[in-house]
Scaffold this motif. Structure first.
Motif, PDB file in Angstrom:
ATOM      1  N   ASN A 139      42.601  26.413  40.877  1.00  0.00           N
ATOM      2  CA  ASN A 139      43.047  26.246  39.492  1.00  0.00           C
ATOM      3  C   ASN A 139      42.383  27.255  38.563  1.00  0.00           C
ATOM      4  OD1 ASN A 139      44.894  24.120  39.834  1.00  0.00           O
ATOM      5  ND2 ASN A 139      43.250  22.621  39.925  1.00  0.00           N
ATOM      6  N   ILE A 140      41.084  27.520  38.783  1.00  0.00           N
ATOM      7  CA  ILE A 140      40.397  28.520  37.955  1.00  0.00           C
ATOM      8  C   ILE A 140      41.087  29.874  38.095  1.00  0.00           C
ATOM      9  CG2 ILE A 140      38.269  29.877  37.735  1.00  0.00           C
ATOM     10  CD1 ILE A 140      36.733  27.290  38.470  1.00  0.00           C
ATOM     11  N   VAL A 169      47.033  33.430  34.605  1.00  0.00           N
ATOM     12  CA  VAL A 169      48.036  33.180  33.561  1.00  0.00           C
ATOM     13  C   VAL A 169      47.540  33.705  32.220  1.00  0.00           C
ATOM     14  CG1 VAL A 169      49.231  31.385  32.244  1.00  0.00           C
ATOM     15  CG2 VAL A 169      49.071  31.203  34.737  1.00  0.00           C
ATOM     16  N   ARG A 170      46.264  33.413  31.898  1.00  0.00           N
ATOM     17  CA  ARG A 170      45.701  33.905  30.633  1.00  0.00           C
ATOM     18  C   ARG A 170      45.691  35.439  30.597  1.00  0.00           C
ATOM     19  NH1 ARG A 170      42.561  29.179  30.978  1.00  0.00           N
ATOM     20  NH2 ARG A 170      41.048  30.158  32.382  1.00  0.00           N
ATOM     21  N   ALA A 171      45.289  36.048  31.718  1.00  0.00           N
ATOM     22  CA  ALA A 171      45.263  37.509  31.767  1.00  0.00           C
ATOM     23  C   ALA A 171      46.674  38.088  31.617  1.00  0.00           C
ATOM     24  CB  ALA A 171      44.645  37.965  33.098  1.00  0.00           C
ATOM     25  N   GLN A 172      47.653  37.433  32.237  1.00  0.00           N
ATOM     26  CA  GLN A 172      49.045  37.897  32.129  1.00  0.00           C
ATOM     27  C   GLN A 172      49.525  37.822  30.687  1.00  0.00           C
ATOM     28  OE1 GLN A 172      51.838  35.742  34.664  1.00  0.00           O
ATOM     29  NE2 GLN A 172      52.800  37.676  35.185  1.00  0.00           N
ATOM     30  N   ASN A 173      49.195  36.733  30.006  1.00  0.00           N
ATOM     31  CA  ASN A 173      49.596  36.572  28.605  1.00  0.00           C
ATOM     32  C   ASN A 173      48.930  37.610  27.700  1.00  0.00           C
ATOM     33  OD1 ASN A 173      51.256  34.414  29.213  1.00  0.00           O
ATOM     34  ND2 ASN A 173      49.691  32.873  28.789  1.00  0.00           N
ATOM     35  N   MET A 174      47.750  38.085  28.126  1.00  0.00           N
ATOM     36  CA  MET A 174      47.020  39.105  27.354  1.00  0.00           C
ATOM     37  C   MET A 174      47.344  40.519  27.847  1.00  0.00           C
ATOM     38  SD  MET A 174      43.356  37.106  27.255  1.00  0.00           S
ATOM     39  CE  MET A 174      42.472  38.416  26.398  1.00  0.00           C
ATOM     40  N   LYS A 229      46.797  41.847  30.670  1.00  0.00           N
ATOM     41  CA  LYS A 229      45.797  42.410  31.596  1.00  0.00           C
ATOM     42  C   LYS A 229      46.321  42.190  33.013  1.00  0.00           C
ATOM     43  CE  LYS A 229      41.909  41.576  28.444  1.00  0.00           C
ATOM     44  NZ  LYS A 229      40.613  40.884  28.240  1.00  0.00           N
ATOM     45  N   LEU A 230      47.333  42.966  33.349  1.00  0.00           N
ATOM     46  CA  LEU A 230      48.113  42.669  34.549  1.00  0.00           C
ATOM     47  C   LEU A 230      47.388  42.937  35.867  1.00  0.00           C
ATOM     48  CD1 LEU A 230      51.542  43.863  33.162  1.00  0.00           C
ATOM     49  CD2 LEU A 230      50.814  41.518  33.538  1.00  0.00           C
ATOM     50  N   PRO A 231      46.623  44.013  35.999  1.00  0.00           N
ATOM     51  CA  PRO A 231      45.912  44.193  37.282  1.00  0.00           C
ATOM     52  C   PRO A 231      44.978  43.021  37.591  1.00  0.00           C
ATOM     53  CG  PRO A 231      45.944  46.249  36.045  1.00  0.00           C
ATOM     54  CD  PRO A 231      46.461  45.182  35.117  1.00  0.00           C
ATOM     55  N   TYR A 232      44.273  42.523  36.559  1.00  0.00           N
ATOM     56  CA  TYR A 232      43.388  41.378  36.774  1.00  0.00           C
ATOM     57  C   TYR A 232      44.201  40.123  37.102  1.00  0.00           C
ATOM     58  CZ  TYR A 232      39.801  37.834  36.030  1.00  0.00           C
ATOM     59  OH  TYR A 232      38.940  36.777  36.199  1.00  0.00           O
ATOM     60  N   ALA A 233      45.327  39.951  36.418  1.00  0.00           N
ATOM     61  CA  ALA A 233      46.185  38.791  36.685  1.00  0.00           C
ATOM     62  C   ALA A 233      46.666  38.811  38.139  1.00  0.00           C
ATOM     63  CB  ALA A 233      47.375  38.787  35.732  1.00  0.00           C
ATOM     64  N   ILE A 234      47.079  39.977  38.606  1.00  0.00           N
ATOM     65  CA  ILE A 234      47.562  40.111  39.984  1.00  0.00           C
ATOM     66  C   ILE A 234      46.464  39.748  40.975  1.00  0.00           C
ATOM     67  CG2 ILE A 234      48.259  41.846  41.709  1.00  0.00           C
ATOM     68  CD1 ILE A 234      49.894  43.176  39.402  1.00  0.00           C
TER      69      ILE A 234
END
Length: 323
Positions: free
Chosen positions: A32-33, A39-44, A46-51
């Protein structure tokens, strides 16, 4: 933070080996973390981190929603192969998910894999025989593969399933125009405009139909309407300028393209078409300079391909035009 890594390694906060139940709880907590950090990174954006987060979460356990987030992130970063691999996995996990199949079709279109897209459309139609979108997408795939009659058949089925499907009318009009059936194409374009009066592409297509029928005044009116809706529609700009050339209003055509180039100095095709007008006026030097500028701005464009590897008769480079 130390406790977090201990939980990842299977230890309790006391430093002792965690029980199976604690390990399962820790795995779920870590999942979950990672998922919601992604999800938070994607909304901001920050796509490489989200991936990275989504992939790490999926390493813990399978989750359909997380895969869907990962598909979106890969698409946003133009990683088509990775997006396709993820949507393929989703289609394996949920073979009856129409939305996943539809997303797969769109990805395949972006990758120019039209035959494969067609097979996903077939599956959508198996699952939902009255699905207008599935017939529309299959009609689009057939158009791309050169099956004009098959495309018309599927687009007609899409329209039968949804009489208000303006995109289906528009695409069918495009196919009909290519087949030389301008009257039927015009009827479909009119229907699309009636359903969606603010759709610039519908006016653009109808303008092309009128131009093909020799109705230059109505064509010009439609191209002007496109530019009212979107002053930056380059195709409408070229069409309107070329109508002036077709009407032998060469000075007006040059002035028109002067203005368009002033508004957009990087508009390679506008230089080429202004050069065509200048060439017809007898201004060979000006035409050559415009052609050279067009190729400089777009070295992979049509003009560069025409002149590549040869010293052509300059007039031949301007034969045909848009109409």
């Amino acid at each position: 933070m130390g406790n977090f890594f201990k939980s990842l390694l299977g230890f309790s906060s006391s430093g002792k080996a965690a029980s199976a139940e604690e390990q399962e709880k820790n795995k779920e907590k870590n999942f979950n973390i990672l998922k919601y950090d992604g999800v938070r990174a994607q909304n901001m954006h920050k796509l490489p981190y989200a991936i990275r987060c989504f992939n790490e979460a999926l390493n813990i356990h399978e989750d359909y929603e997380t895969r869907s987030f990962l598909v979106t992130a890969y698409l946003a970063t133009n990683q088509m192969d990775e997006a396709l691999a993820q949507i393929n996995k989703m289609c394996e996990l949920e073979p009856a998910d129409l939305q996943a199949l539809q997303t797969r079709v769109h990805i395949l279109f972006m990758m120019d894999k039209d035959e494969e897209a067609m097979r996903s459309c077939d599956r959508m139609i198996e699952l939902s025989p009255d699905n207008a979108v599935a017939y529309f997408l299959r009609g689009k795939a057939k158009k791309a593969t050169g099956d004009a009659l098959g495309s018309i058949a599927d687009l007609t089925k899409a329209i039968s399933a949804n009489d208000g499907f303006s995109d289906a009318y528009l695409l069918r009009a495009e196919v009909l125009l290519k087949l030389g059936q301008s009257q039927e194409a015009l009827e479909d374009a009119d229907k699309a405009i009636g359903l969606n009066p603010e759709e610039e592409l519908a006016y653009l297509l109808r303008g092309k139909i009128y131009a093909a029928r020799g109705d230059e005044n109505r064509a010009d009116s439609d191209f002007k309407k496109v530019l009212e809706l979107n002053p930056f529609n380059e195709e409408a700009i070229l069409m309107q300028g070329d109508l002036l050339i077709v009407r032998n209003k060469l000075d007006e055509a040059v002035s028109f393209f002067d203005e368009m180039i002033e508004n957009n100095p990087g508009f390679a095709k506008a230089y080429a078409e202004r050069g065509r007008a200048k060439n017809l006026k007898g201004d060979k030097k000006g035409a050559f300079e415009d052609l050279k500028k067009s190729i400089e701005l777009n070295p992979d464009g049509d003009e560069a391909k025409l002149i590549e590897g040869q010293h052509s008769n300059f007039n031949n480079l301007y034969k045909g035009g848009i109409f």
